[in-house]
Scaffold this active site. Structure first.
Site, short mmCIF file in Angstrom:
data_model
loop_
_atom_site.label_atom_id
_atom_site.label_comp_id
_atom_site.label_asym_id
_atom_site.label_seq_id
_atom_site.Cartn_x
_atom_site.Cartn_y
_atom_site.Cartn_z
N GLU A 210 24.84 -16.57 88.66
CA GLU A 210 25.87 -15.52 88.79
C GLU A 210 26.54 -15.77 90.13
O GLU A 210 26.02 -15.39 91.18
CB GLU A 210 25.21 -14.14 88.74
CG GLU A 210 24.54 -13.81 87.41
CD GLU A 210 25.57 -13.51 86.32
OE1 GLU A 210 26.71 -13.11 86.64
OE2 GLU A 210 25.23 -13.68 85.13
N CYS A 244 31.59 -9.37 94.31
CA CYS A 244 31.94 -10.66 93.69
C CYS A 244 33.11 -10.50 92.73
O CYS A 244 33.82 -11.46 92.46
CB CYS A 244 30.74 -11.21 92.94
SG CYS A 244 30.03 -10.01 91.82
P1 NAD Z 1 23.74 -16.56 99.35
O1 NAD Z 1 23.90 -17.62 98.39
O2 NAD Z 1 23.89 -16.84 100.78
O3 NAD Z 1 22.30 -15.87 99.21
C1 NAD Z 1 21.80 -15.38 98.00
C2 NAD Z 1 20.31 -15.56 97.95
O4 NAD Z 1 20.00 -16.93 98.09
C3 NAD Z 1 19.54 -14.84 99.03
O5 NAD Z 1 18.40 -14.24 98.45
C4 NAD Z 1 19.17 -15.92 100.00
O6 NAD Z 1 17.96 -15.67 100.66
C5 NAD Z 1 19.04 -17.13 99.12
N1 NAD Z 1 19.39 -18.36 99.79
C6 NAD Z 1 20.30 -18.54 100.77
N2 NAD Z 1 20.36 -19.84 101.11
C7 NAD Z 1 19.47 -20.49 100.34
C8 NAD Z 1 19.09 -21.86 100.20
N3 NAD Z 1 19.63 -22.81 100.95
N4 NAD Z 1 18.16 -22.16 99.27
C9 NAD Z 1 17.61 -21.21 98.49
N5 NAD Z 1 17.94 -19.91 98.58
C10 NAD Z 1 18.85 -19.56 99.49
O7 NAD Z 1 24.74 -15.52 98.81
P2 NAD Z 1 25.16 -14.22 99.48
O8 NAD Z 1 25.90 -14.53 100.75
O9 NAD Z 1 23.96 -13.35 99.56
O10 NAD Z 1 26.18 -13.63 98.41
C11 NAD Z 1 27.56 -13.92 98.46
C12 NAD Z 1 28.02 -14.75 97.30
O11 NAD Z 1 27.42 -14.29 96.10
C13 NAD Z 1 29.51 -14.64 97.05
O12 NAD Z 1 30.00 -15.91 96.72
C14 NAD Z 1 29.62 -13.72 95.86
O13 NAD Z 1 30.78 -13.88 95.10
C15 NAD Z 1 28.41 -14.07 95.11
N6 NAD Z 1 28.00 -12.96 94.28
C16 NAD Z 1 28.07 -13.09 92.94
C17 NAD Z 1 27.73 -12.03 92.14
C18 NAD Z 1 27.77 -12.11 90.64
O14 NAD Z 1 27.22 -11.22 90.00
N7 NAD Z 1 28.37 -13.11 90.05
C19 NAD Z 1 27.31 -10.84 92.72
C20 NAD Z 1 27.25 -10.76 94.10
C21 NAD Z 1 27.57 -11.83 94.88
#
Ligand code: NAD
Length: 469
Positions: A210, A244
């Protein structure tokens, strides 16, 4: 053996015991999840406020109620979802039971982001529990207060043998991903999704992604500009733009832009007053790191700020900001903004706007505002996106009957309502054969003959009506 493997082993043993598969167990755990949210509403609101300055109103709508509604929907429909789905049979299989059986996948991992830290973790969990899986959830470390609260509450309400919370940032998540899961459900950025995919590939673990991207809002033809500005401003500045499915940028003609700007100013004044920083209804940016990213974007952009633009680092505040004269190659158009910054890109025609959208990655949501149905249907037919909503923003994701998810770079797979149950189920193709009609079956055995083949082809072919059926 580290503690994460211990947790995983415990969950795997529970899954293999079959405890999660009965309808009664699934329903009871979903009811417990409902109690968890209801009993702790005040604590949840406080944690969300601490993390994001999230107004109570927005938190109730987008974190509490959306989860409660999903839980009601799942509990009400669980029995039906679990039933075998009988399929159309051929003459050759007339006396057999042929059905699709939804089976749980096993032990699944749900990794959540920080922007709706409760909703985006618990809503997929509803689907996973309903489908009969054991679940590990990994909240985002960035929304630290909600992370801590969820880790405290889940073991108090749900079976500790079947569900667990693992906490930590990127390094801990990478370590967790070295283990074998039966499914990984990831919500977050595209960059991290690539690394998750790499790790998932080691065990050939299926994934739901997602993700995000730049969601456009096209405004064309006749349109009631005051209502359009209010709906656009609400969808964009809800949660300070950290959604998002927030409209990322507007595409419209110069004349529409000229009409939209005063209407947007008016809407923002009505929503947040003259100083949005003092409004209790406007969220904050989640962290200093994210604040810096957004203010750097504003600094680097060559576009003209016409509304807002103010920021306050200590308060993690960025004003609702609108920019015009945005070039197609401006820095604001390079990546998903994910903050309260709205660029308006002017184009000459609807066709040019559609070409613009189709020149970029497929978005998670696509919005079109117009009084003219033909404008909405043209955009619908000539573009692709995860979700589509005309004359509003974000609202389409509140209906559990609609699948929520992206397409292409905005995500793989979907959830919400039955779609969540499906995301965490294996559709097992089952044929329970009896021993009847052996003469008919005999047609397929050697020695092969042309007349046998003709009969066989006829019995296996689809028939609209057949007196023998
Ligand atoms: P992120 O990818 O930085 O983090 C999300 C999760 O991934 C966290 O739990 C984090 O601990 C983990 N994570 C971070 N880096 C990692 C790595 N290198 N390896 C493994 N896990 C890791 O995302 P964010 O900043 O929390 O969210 C923002 C993004 O998410 C935006 O692009 C937004 O559009 C998207 N988003 C999508 C939806 C959807 O439903 N499609 C909903 C909310 C946010």
């Amino acid at each position: 053996m580290d503690s994460k493997s211990d947790i995983l082993d415990k969950l795997r043993r529970s899954f293999r015991s079959g405890v999660t598969t009965s309808e009664q167990f699934r329903g009871a755990q979903l009811s417990q999840l409902m109690s968890m949210i209801k009993d702790n509403e005040e604590e949840i609101l406080q944690a969300l406020h601490k993390d994001l300055g999230k107004p109570k109103f927005e938190a109730i709508l987008a974190e509490i109620d959306i989860v409660i509604n999903e839980l009601h929907y799942a509990i009400d429909n669980l029995h039906n979802w679990m039933q075998p789905e009988y399929v159309t049979k051929s003459l050759a299989t007339k006396f057999d039971d042929c059905f699709v059986r939804r089976e749980p996948l096993g032990v699944v991992l749900i990794i959540g982001p920080w922007n709706y830290p409760l909703q985006l973790l618990i809503l997929p969990m509803v689907g996973a529990i309903a489908a009969g899986n054991c679940v590990i959830i990994k909240p985002s470390e960035v929304s630290a207060a909600t992370d801590e609260l969820i880790a405290d509450l889940i073991p108090k309400y749900l079976s500790q043998d079947c569900y667990a919370v693992v906490r930590g940032g990127p390094e801990e998540t990478k370590a967790l991903l070295q283990n074998r899961f039966d499914h990984i459900f990831y919500t977050g950025s595209q960059a991290v999704a690539r690394s998750i995919l790499q790790q998932a590939s080691v065990h050939l673990t299926p994934v739901t992604l997602e993700l995000g991207g730049k969601c456009p809002c096209l405004i064309f033809g006749q349109v009631g500009i005051a209502a359009a500005a209010r709906r656009l401003a609400w969808a964009k500045f809800f949660n300070a733009g950290q959604s998002c499915v927030a409209p990322d940028y507007v595409l419209c003609s110069q004349a529409t832009c000229d009409a939209l700007l005063p209407a947007l100013r008016e809407a923002l004044k009505d929503f947040y007053g003259n100083t949005p920083q003092t409004s209790p209804d406007f969220s904050r940016i989640v962290s200093q790191r994210h604040w810096t990213r957004l203010t750097e974007l504003l600094k680097k952009s060559s576009a003209k700020v016409v509304v807002g633009g103010e920021s306050d680092q200590e308060d993690k505040y960025i004003a609702p900001t609108v920019l015009v004269d945005v070039a197609a190659d401006d820095v604001l158009m390079e990546e998903e903004i994910f903050g309260p910054i709205l660029p308006i890109v002017t184009v000459e025609s609807l066709k040019k706007a559609i070409d613009f959208v189709n020149g970029m990655e497929k978005p998670l949501a696509l919005y079109v505002f117009s009084d003219e149905n033909s404008v909405a249907t043209t955009v619908l037919e000539k573009t692709s996106s995860g979700g589509f909503c005309s004359n509003d923003g974000i609202i389409h994701m509140t209906l559990p009957g609609l699948p929520f998810g992206g397409v292409g770079a905005s995500g793989w797979g979907s959830y919400h309502g039955r779609w969540g149950f499906e995301a965490f189920s294996h559709r097992r193709a089952c044929m329970m054969r009896g021993w009847a009609m052996e003469r008919l079956n005999g047609l397929r055995y050697p020695p092969y003959r042309d007349d046998k083949l003709s009969w066989l082809r006829w019995t296996a072919s689809p028939k609209k009506s057949c007196s023998l059926m």
